[in-house]
Design a protein around this motif. Structure first.
Motif, PDB file in Angstrom:
ATOM      1  N   ALA A  80      -4.194   5.230   7.688  1.00  0.00           N
ATOM      2  CA  ALA A  80      -4.447   4.377   6.509  1.00  0.00           C
ATOM      3  C   ALA A  80      -4.273   2.910   6.866  1.00  0.00           C
ATOM      4  N   ALA A  81      -3.275   2.606   7.689  1.00  0.00           N
ATOM      5  CA  ALA A  81      -3.030   1.218   8.093  1.00  0.00           C
ATOM      6  C   ALA A  81      -4.208   0.680   8.903  1.00  0.00           C
ATOM      7  N   ARG A  82      -4.691   1.480   9.840  1.00  0.00           N
ATOM      8  CA  ARG A  82      -5.847   1.024  10.647  1.00  0.00           C
ATOM      9  C   ARG A  82      -7.081   0.860   9.772  1.00  0.00           C
ATOM     10  N   PHE A  83      -7.281   1.819   8.845  1.00  0.00           N
ATOM     11  CA  PHE A  83      -8.424   1.746   7.911  1.00  0.00           C
ATOM     12  C   PHE A  83      -8.352   0.437   7.116  1.00  0.00           C
ATOM     13  N   ALA A  84      -7.165   0.129   6.598  1.00  0.00           N
ATOM     14  CA  ALA A  84      -6.993  -1.088   5.776  1.00  0.00           C
ATOM     15  C   ALA A  84      -7.279  -2.332   6.610  1.00  0.00           C
ATOM     16  N   CYS A  85      -6.854  -2.326   7.865  1.00  0.00           N
ATOM     17  CA  CYS A  85      -7.074  -3.487   8.747  1.00  0.00           C
ATOM     18  C   CYS A  85      -8.559  -3.636   9.056  1.00  0.00           C
ATOM     19  N   LEU A  86      -9.220  -2.521   9.361  1.00  0.00           N
ATOM     20  CA  LEU A  86     -10.650  -2.553   9.709  1.00  0.00           C
ATOM     21  C   LEU A  86     -11.519  -2.994   8.532  1.00  0.00           C
ATOM     22  N   ASN A  87     -11.029  -2.712   7.306  1.00  0.00           N
ATOM     23  CA  ASN A  87     -11.844  -2.997   6.118  1.00  0.00           C
ATOM     24  C   ASN A  87     -11.373  -4.226   5.358  1.00  0.00           C
ATOM     25  N   GLY A  88     -10.538  -5.048   6.000  1.00  0.00           N
ATOM     26  CA  GLY A  88     -10.116  -6.321   5.399  1.00  0.00           C
ATOM     27  C   GLY A  88      -9.245  -6.159   4.177  1.00  0.00           C
ATOM     28  N   ILE A  89      -8.660  -4.976   4.004  1.00  0.00           N
ATOM     29  CA  ILE A  89      -7.764  -4.754   2.847  1.00  0.00           C
ATOM     30  C   ILE A  89      -6.379  -5.311   3.154  1.00  0.00           C
ATOM     31  N   ALA A  90      -6.071  -5.417   4.451  1.00  0.00           N
ATOM     32  CA  ALA A  90      -4.773  -5.972   4.883  1.00  0.00           C
ATOM     33  C   ALA A  90      -4.968  -6.563   6.285  1.00  0.00           C
ATOM     34  N   GLY A  91      -4.008  -7.364   6.697  1.00  0.00           N
ATOM     35  CA  GLY A  91      -4.030  -7.886   8.064  1.00  0.00           C
ATOM     36  C   GLY A  91      -3.384  -6.883   9.010  1.00  0.00           C
ATOM     37  N   PRO A  92      -3.245  -7.241  10.289  1.00  0.00           N
ATOM     38  CA  PRO A  92      -2.687  -6.295  11.261  1.00  0.00           C
ATOM     39  C   PRO A  92      -1.225  -5.932  11.002  1.00  0.00           C
ATOM     40  N   ARG A  93      -0.528  -6.804  10.272  1.00  0.00           N
ATOM     41  CA  ARG A  93       0.835  -6.443   9.838  1.00  0.00           C
ATOM     42  C   ARG A  93       0.786  -6.299   8.322  1.00  0.00           C
ATOM     43  N   MET A  94       1.249  -5.149   7.792  1.00  0.00           N
ATOM     44  CA  MET A  94       1.042  -4.909   6.363  1.00  0.00           C
ATOM     45  C   MET A  94       2.172  -4.052   5.794  1.00  0.00           C
ATOM     46  N   THR A  95       2.173  -3.949   4.499  1.00  0.00           N
ATOM     47  CA  THR A  95       3.056  -2.978   3.825  1.00  0.00           C
ATOM     48  C   THR A  95       2.203  -2.226   2.802  1.00  0.00           C
ATOM     49  N   PHE A  96       2.557  -0.966   2.556  1.00  0.00           N
ATOM     50  CA  PHE A  96       1.861  -0.233   1.506  1.00  0.00           C
ATOM     51  C   PHE A  96       2.803   0.751   0.823  1.00  0.00           C
ATOM     52  N   GLU A  97       2.476   1.001  -0.446  1.00  0.00           N
ATOM     53  CA  GLU A  97       3.324   1.871  -1.277  1.00  0.00           C
ATOM     54  C   GLU A  97       2.986   3.342  -1.034  1.00  0.00           C
ATOM     55  N   THR A  98       4.039   4.147  -0.844  1.00  0.00           N
ATOM     56  CA  THR A  98       3.880   5.610  -0.770  1.00  0.00           C
ATOM     57  C   THR A  98       4.925   6.224  -1.698  1.00  0.00           C
ATOM     58  N   LEU A  99       4.849   7.526  -1.927  1.00  0.00           N
ATOM     59  CA  LEU A  99       5.854   8.192  -2.773  1.00  0.00           C
ATOM     60  C   LEU A  99       7.228   8.202  -2.111  1.00  0.00           C
ATOM     61  N   ALA A 100       7.243   8.014  -0.764  1.00  0.00           N
ATOM     62  CA  ALA A 100       8.534   8.014  -0.041  1.00  0.00           C
ATOM     63  C   ALA A 100       9.118   6.612   0.018  1.00  0.00           C
ATOM     64  N   GLY A 101       8.379   5.603  -0.491  1.00  0.00           N
ATOM     65  CA  GLY A 101       8.853   4.218  -0.430  1.00  0.00           C
ATOM     66  C   GLY A 101       7.774   3.337   0.193  1.00  0.00           C
ATOM     67  N   THR A 102       8.092   2.041   0.339  1.00  0.00           N
ATOM     68  CA  THR A 102       7.121   1.097   0.911  1.00  0.00           C
ATOM     69  C   THR A 102       7.223   1.141   2.429  1.00  0.00           C
ATOM     70  N   ILE A 103       6.087   1.349   3.058  1.00  0.00           N
ATOM     71  CA  ILE A 103       6.006   1.518   4.509  1.00  0.00           C
ATOM     72  C   ILE A 103       5.433   0.242   5.127  1.00  0.00           C
ATOM     73  N   SER A 104       6.010  -0.204   6.234  1.00  0.00           N
ATOM     74  CA  SER A 104       5.407  -1.354   6.939  1.00  0.00           C
ATOM     75  C   SER A 104       4.704  -0.822   8.188  1.00  0.00           C
ATOM     76  N   ALA A 105       3.629  -1.516   8.557  1.00  0.00           N
ATOM     77  CA  ALA A 105       2.815  -1.045   9.685  1.00  0.00           C
ATOM     78  C   ALA A 105       2.336  -2.236  10.497  1.00  0.00           C
ATOM     79  N   ARG A 106       2.090  -1.974  11.770  1.00  0.00           N
ATOM     80  CA  ARG A 106       1.522  -3.000  12.657  1.00  0.00           C
ATOM     81  C   ARG A 106       0.376  -2.368  13.452  1.00  0.00           C
ATOM     82  N   VAL A 107      -0.810  -2.963  13.317  1.00  0.00           N
ATOM     83  CA  VAL A 107      -2.000  -2.425  13.973  1.00  0.00           C
ATOM     84  C   VAL A 107      -2.313  -3.263  15.206  1.00  0.00           C
TER      85      VAL A 107
END
Ligand SMILES: N[C@H](CCC[C@H](N)C(=O)O)C(=O)O
Length: 275
Positions: free
Chosen positions: A83-110
């Motif tokens: 999901a993080a790579r998808f968001a980066c490829l589609n301009g929904i987020a930059g290479p460093r991002m956070t997103f909401e999940t049911l387990a909490g907010t996850i940070s990612a680096r692509v």
């Protein structure tokens, strides 16, 4: 539903259908039936899981994750990396991002095809448990790495009867009603594990399981079999798990591996409108 563009992605062989649903094009009505059908490998696209990307007020985006059977687990490590790579490829987020999940907010680096995510802190870690199941007396560990995992250390993960034993443990009353994912690990060399996983909600062995790889590394670390960073060899590729242990707790848990785009396409109605 109108034209639905989707990506098919693979996180170390754990594969997902991902849809940008910020325009809420996907109907919630009959959603579970829709997911079960398009995740079926012989009749439709086929995948271990299904991901909707939607807007968030508190993070770069929010995701909704579903297993192939339509059930809703709190987290999916490999799905989160895809999901993080998808968001980066589609301009929904930059290479460093956070997103909401049911387990909490996850940070990612692509970084190109590789994605590193910060997992939620492991919880309810137990080792040295016993279970008589399928005619065997098993010793196992368990931990919640966003979703529940049982971890059995075996001499050779390649020789494990993953489907038979995995299914028997997953549905055992000890884990009812939620059930559990089941991992078979063997220590290969210093800080290298081999793992195979029976996944709840896929109800089969998957090529890799991100939260399972984290569970295997944490249980192995608790029994001093490995220390971080732990390289986990899944059937679909290498996952690296890094973490710190402080006062008996595991923290700063990172999961890293590849998140590849296999193809993207447009879903036809015939992809799910079959009896
Ligand atoms: N099937 C799991 C969720 C997905 C876990 C796995 N695909 C991962 O990468 O963590 C469950 O129902 O607990």
């Amino acid at each position: 539903m109108g034209k639905i563009v989707f990506y098919k992605m693979s996180g170390s062989g754990n594969d997902f259908i991902i849809i940008d649903n910020r325009n809420l094009l996907v109907d919630d009505e009959n959603l579970v039936e829709f997911i079960r059908k398009i995740c079926s490998r012989k009749m439709s696209v086929g995948a271990d899981g299904f991901i909707l990307i939607e807007d968030s007020d508190t993070a770069d985006f929010r995701w909704r994750f579903y297993n192939a059977d339509g059930s809703v687990p709190e987290m999916c490590g490999n799905g989160a990396r895809c999901a993080a790579r998808f968001a980066c490829l589609n301009g929904i987020a930059g290479p460093r991002m956070t997103f909401e999940t049911l387990a909490g907010t996850i940070s990612a680096r692509v970084t190109g095809e590789r994605v590193r995510i910060r997992m939620t802190e492991p919880a309810d870690l137990k080792t040295g448990q016993h279970l008589a199941v399928a005619g065997e007396d098993l010793t196992f560990g368990s931990v919640d790495t966003g979703v529940p995992h049982a971890v059995l250390r075996v001499a050779d993960a390649d020789a494990a009867d993953v489907k038979r034993l995995g299914r028997a443990i997953r549905f055992h009353e000890r884990f009812a009603p939620a059930g559990t994912n089941v991992n078979f690990i063997s220590v290969q060399e210093e800080n290298v594990l081999k793992i195979r996983t029976y996944e709840r909600g896929v109800e089969d062995e998957t090529m890799a399981c991100g939260t399972g790889a984290v569970a295997g590394a944490i249980v192995a670390a608790r029994t001093a079999a490995v220390s971080p960073p732990v390289r986990v060899m899944t059937r679909g590729g290498l996952l690296t798990i890094d973490f710190r242990e402080k006062a008996g707790r595991f923290c700063d848990v990172d999961l890293e591996g590849d998140a590849r785009v296999v193809y993207n396409g447009e879903l036809w109605g015939e992809a799910w409108k079959w009896e």
